[in-house]
Structures are given as structure tokens and as C-alpha cells.
Motif scaffolding. Structure first.
Motif, PDB file in Angstrom:
ATOM      1  N   LEU A   7     -16.357   5.030  -5.359  1.00 53.29           N
ATOM      2  CA  LEU A   7     -17.163   5.833  -4.444  1.00 53.29           C
ATOM      3  C   LEU A   7     -16.697   5.660  -3.005  1.00 53.29           C
ATOM      4  N   MET A   8     -16.421   4.428  -2.614  1.00 54.49           N
ATOM      5  CA  MET A   8     -15.937   4.165  -1.252  1.00 54.49           C
ATOM      6  C   MET A   8     -14.589   4.835  -1.006  1.00 54.49           C
ATOM      7  N   LEU A   9     -13.690   4.744  -1.994  1.00 51.66           N
ATOM      8  CA  LEU A   9     -12.382   5.389  -1.847  1.00 51.66           C
ATOM      9  C   LEU A   9     -12.534   6.904  -1.736  1.00 51.66           C
ATOM     10  N   ALA A  10     -13.400   7.471  -2.546  1.00 54.24           N
ATOM     11  CA  ALA A  10     -13.605   8.917  -2.495  1.00 54.24           C
ATOM     12  C   ALA A  10     -14.153   9.343  -1.137  1.00 54.24           C
ATOM     13  N   ILE A  11     -15.053   8.563  -0.588  1.00 55.56           N
ATOM     14  CA  ILE A  11     -15.619   8.888   0.732  1.00 55.56           C
ATOM     15  C   ILE A  11     -14.571   8.720   1.824  1.00 55.56           C
ATOM     16  N   LEU A  12     -13.806   7.618   1.741  1.00 53.31           N
ATOM     17  CA  LEU A  12     -12.798   7.360   2.767  1.00 53.31           C
ATOM     18  C   LEU A  12     -11.671   8.388   2.769  1.00 53.31           C
ATOM     19  N   PHE A  13     -11.339   8.875   1.591  1.00 53.81           N
ATOM     20  CA  PHE A  13     -10.199   9.784   1.496  1.00 53.81           C
ATOM     21  C   PHE A  13     -10.598  11.245   1.324  1.00 53.81           C
ATOM     22  N   THR A  14     -11.761  11.635   1.788  1.00 50.04           N
ATOM     23  CA  THR A  14     -12.172  13.034   1.667  1.00 50.04           C
ATOM     24  C   THR A  14     -11.281  13.956   2.498  1.00 50.04           C
ATOM     25  N   GLU A  15     -10.703  13.412   3.558  1.00 48.59           N
ATOM     26  CA  GLU A  15      -9.810  14.209   4.390  1.00 48.59           C
ATOM     27  C   GLU A  15      -8.529  14.576   3.643  1.00 48.59           C
ATOM     28  N   HIS A  16      -8.101  13.685   2.764  1.00 44.36           N
ATOM     29  CA  HIS A  16      -6.874  13.888   1.989  1.00 44.36           C
ATOM     30  C   HIS A  16      -7.230  13.987   0.509  1.00 44.36           C
ATOM     31  N   PHE A  17      -8.129  14.883   0.198  1.00 42.69           N
ATOM     32  CA  PHE A  17      -8.647  14.989  -1.168  1.00 42.69           C
ATOM     33  C   PHE A  17      -7.552  15.359  -2.168  1.00 42.69           C
ATOM     34  N   HIS A  18      -6.615  16.232  -1.771  1.00 38.22           N
ATOM     35  CA  HIS A  18      -5.534  16.622  -2.675  1.00 38.22           C
ATOM     36  C   HIS A  18      -4.678  15.417  -3.050  1.00 38.22           C
ATOM     37  N   SER A  19      -4.342  14.603  -2.082  1.00 40.79           N
ATOM     38  CA  SER A  19      -3.533  13.411  -2.351  1.00 40.79           C
ATOM     39  C   SER A  19      -4.275  12.462  -3.287  1.00 40.79           C
ATOM     40  N   PHE A  20      -5.565  12.317  -3.059  1.00 41.09           N
ATOM     41  CA  PHE A  20      -6.389  11.426  -3.875  1.00 41.09           C
ATOM     42  C   PHE A  20      -6.460  11.916  -5.315  1.00 41.09           C
ATOM     43  N   THR A  21      -6.735  13.194  -5.521  1.00 44.07           N
ATOM     44  CA  THR A  21      -6.869  13.719  -6.881  1.00 44.07           C
ATOM     45  C   THR A  21      -5.535  13.758  -7.616  1.00 44.07           C
ATOM     46  N   ILE A  22      -4.456  14.021  -6.911  1.00 42.96           N
ATOM     47  CA  ILE A  22      -3.151  14.023  -7.570  1.00 42.96           C
ATOM     48  C   ILE A  22      -2.767  12.608  -7.990  1.00 42.96           C
ATOM     49  N   GLY A  23      -3.036  11.618  -7.148  1.00 41.15           N
ATOM     50  CA  GLY A  23      -2.774  10.230  -7.522  1.00 41.15           C
ATOM     51  C   GLY A  23      -3.611   9.810  -8.717  1.00 41.15           C
ATOM     52  N   PHE A  24      -4.879  10.197  -8.717  1.00 42.08           N
ATOM     53  CA  PHE A  24      -5.778   9.905  -9.829  1.00 42.08           C
ATOM     54  C   PHE A  24      -5.292  10.574 -11.114  1.00 42.08           C
ATOM     55  N   SER A  25      -4.927  11.841 -11.028  1.00 44.84           N
ATOM     56  CA  SER A  25      -4.472  12.590 -12.205  1.00 44.84           C
ATOM     57  C   SER A  25      -3.177  12.022 -12.773  1.00 44.84           C
ATOM     58  N   LEU A  26      -2.249  11.701 -11.900  1.00 41.16           N
ATOM     59  CA  LEU A  26      -0.983  11.140 -12.359  1.00 41.16           C
ATOM     60  C   LEU A  26      -1.195   9.780 -13.029  1.00 41.16           C
ATOM     61  N   ALA A  27      -2.112   8.986 -12.511  1.00 40.69           N
ATOM     62  CA  ALA A  27      -2.422   7.692 -13.132  1.00 40.69           C
ATOM     63  C   ALA A  27      -3.018   7.886 -14.520  1.00 40.69           C
ATOM     64  N   ILE A  28      -3.914   8.848 -14.662  1.00 35.14           N
ATOM     65  CA  ILE A  28      -4.520   9.116 -15.973  1.00 35.14           C
ATOM     66  C   ILE A  28      -3.460   9.543 -16.982  1.00 35.14           C
ATOM     67  N   ILE A  29      -2.585  10.434 -16.584  1.00 36.23           N
ATOM     68  CA  ILE A  29      -1.558  10.925 -17.498  1.00 36.23           C
ATOM     69  C   ILE A  29      -0.589   9.814 -17.891  1.00 36.23           C
ATOM     70  N   ALA A  30      -0.116   9.048 -16.910  1.00 37.32           N
ATOM     71  CA  ALA A  30       0.867   7.993 -17.190  1.00 37.32           C
ATOM     72  C   ALA A  30       0.279   6.884 -18.061  1.00 37.32           C
ATOM     73  N   VAL A  31      -0.889   6.402 -17.713  1.00 37.99           N
ATOM     74  CA  VAL A  31      -1.501   5.317 -18.485  1.00 37.99           C
ATOM     75  C   VAL A  31      -1.936   5.819 -19.856  1.00 37.99           C
ATOM     76  N   GLY A  32      -2.458   7.031 -19.922  1.00 33.03           N
ATOM     77  CA  GLY A  32      -2.876   7.582 -21.209  1.00 33.03           C
ATOM     78  C   GLY A  32      -1.724   7.739 -22.181  1.00 33.03           C
ATOM     79  N   ALA A  33      -0.611   8.248 -21.706  1.00 32.91           N
ATOM     80  CA  ALA A  33       0.557   8.418 -22.574  1.00 32.91           C
ATOM     81  C   ALA A  33       1.105   7.067 -23.028  1.00 32.91           C
ATOM     82  N   SER A  34       1.183   6.123 -22.112  1.00 28.53           N
ATOM     83  CA  SER A  34       1.701   4.804 -22.503  1.00 28.53           C
ATOM     84  C   SER A  34       0.728   4.098 -23.445  1.00 28.53           C
ATOM     85  N   TYR A  35      -0.552   4.305 -23.262  1.00 32.04           N
ATOM     86  CA  TYR A  35      -1.558   3.733 -24.160  1.00 32.04           C
ATOM     87  C   TYR A  35      -1.390   4.280 -25.574  1.00 32.04           C
ATOM     88  N   LEU A  36      -1.223   5.589 -25.691  1.00 36.35           N
ATOM     89  CA  LEU A  36      -1.077   6.187 -27.012  1.00 36.35           C
ATOM     90  C   LEU A  36       0.158   5.664 -27.736  1.00 36.35           C
TER      91      LEU A  36
END
Length: 139
Positions: free
Chosen positions: A11-40
Motif C-alpha cells: 500500500l505504501m509503495l502504491a501511494i508513493l509511486f502513484t506519479e509513476h504508475f505505469h512503471s510500477f504496474t509494468i514492474g509488478f506485471s513482469l515480476a508475476i510473469i517471470a516468477v510464475g513461469a519459473s515456478y511452473l
């Protein structure tokens, strides 16, 4: 308590990085994809234990390839405005997702062990074995 701490940090990170929301969501999405694929890939070793090292190395290589290609694609298309925000989001969510998946697997394993203990203590195990040997004796 750990869940509460992680939730507050997210929550704190989301509030702090609202100005750079695209960067935040792309980093989050890339982490989900990379960790999910390696997990599988990594947890396929449970089904075929003779190839454990192969699966683990393949999982690490897959995570690296997804991460590197994702970062190259993001920077070549100029999708992010703040590399620091992207890096913080990727690093934090990569650790968070890895922790969550590990805890989920531990929970599943504990639950399975508990079910096996219940079967052994109820006498159902002896009935299953008796039925199994009766089927073999008929053949």
C-alpha cells in the motif's frame, strides 16, 4: 503478522509511486510473469525427481530470459518513466510472489501430510490395503 506487513508495504509503495504508475504496474506485471513461469517449471521436479537439477536450472534460465527480454522491450518502447520505480516494484514483488508461492506449497504439503495421518489413524488404510490385496489375489 507477515501478511499485514507485506500489505502495508504494498500500500505504501502504491501511494508513493502513484506519479509513476505505469512503471510500477509494468514492474509488478513482469515480476508475476517471470516468477510464475519459473515456478511452473521448477515444481515439475516433484513429479519427476530424477530431473530435479535440469528443472531448476531451466527455471532460473527462464526467469532470467523473461526478465531481460521484458526490460529490453520496456526500455526500447519507452513505456516507463522512472527506472527506479520499475526496479523497486520488480524486486519487491518478485520477493513477495516467491514467498507467497513457497508458503502456499508448504501449506499444501502440510495439508497432505495431515490427511495421510488421518487415514492411517482411522483404520481406513488397513481397509484399502485389504481391498488391494484381494484384487491382486483374484488375478
Amino acid at each position: 503478522m507477515k501478511k499485514l506487513i507485506f500489505s502495508v508495504i504494498v500500500l505504501m509503495l502504491a501511494i508513493l509511486f502513484t506519479e509513476h504508475f505505469h512503471s510500477f504496474t509494468i514492474g509488478f506485471s513482469l515480476a508475476i510473469i517471470a516468477v510464475g513461469a519459473s515456478y511452473l517449471i521448477a515444481y515439475q521436479a516433484i513429479r519427476q525427481p530424477q530431473y530435479v537439477m535440469t528443472y531448476l536450472v531451466l527455471a532460473v534460465i527462464t526467469k532470467l530470459v523473461i526478465t531481460v527480454s521484458g526490460v529490453i522491450w520496456v526500455f526500447s518502447n519507452s513505456l516507463i518513466h522512472s527506472p527506479i520505480t520499475f526496479l523497486v516494484a520488480y524486486a519487491f514483488f518478485s520477493v513477495l510472489i516467491t514467498y507467497s508461492v513457497s508458503r502456499y506449497r508448504a501449506y499444501q504439503r502440510d495439508r497432505s501430510e495431515q490427511q495421510q495421518k488421518e487415514i492411517l489413524h482411522t483404520g481406513l488404510y488397513e481397509q484399502i490395503l485389504a481391498n488391494k490385496y484381494q484384487i491382486r489375489a483374484r488375478r
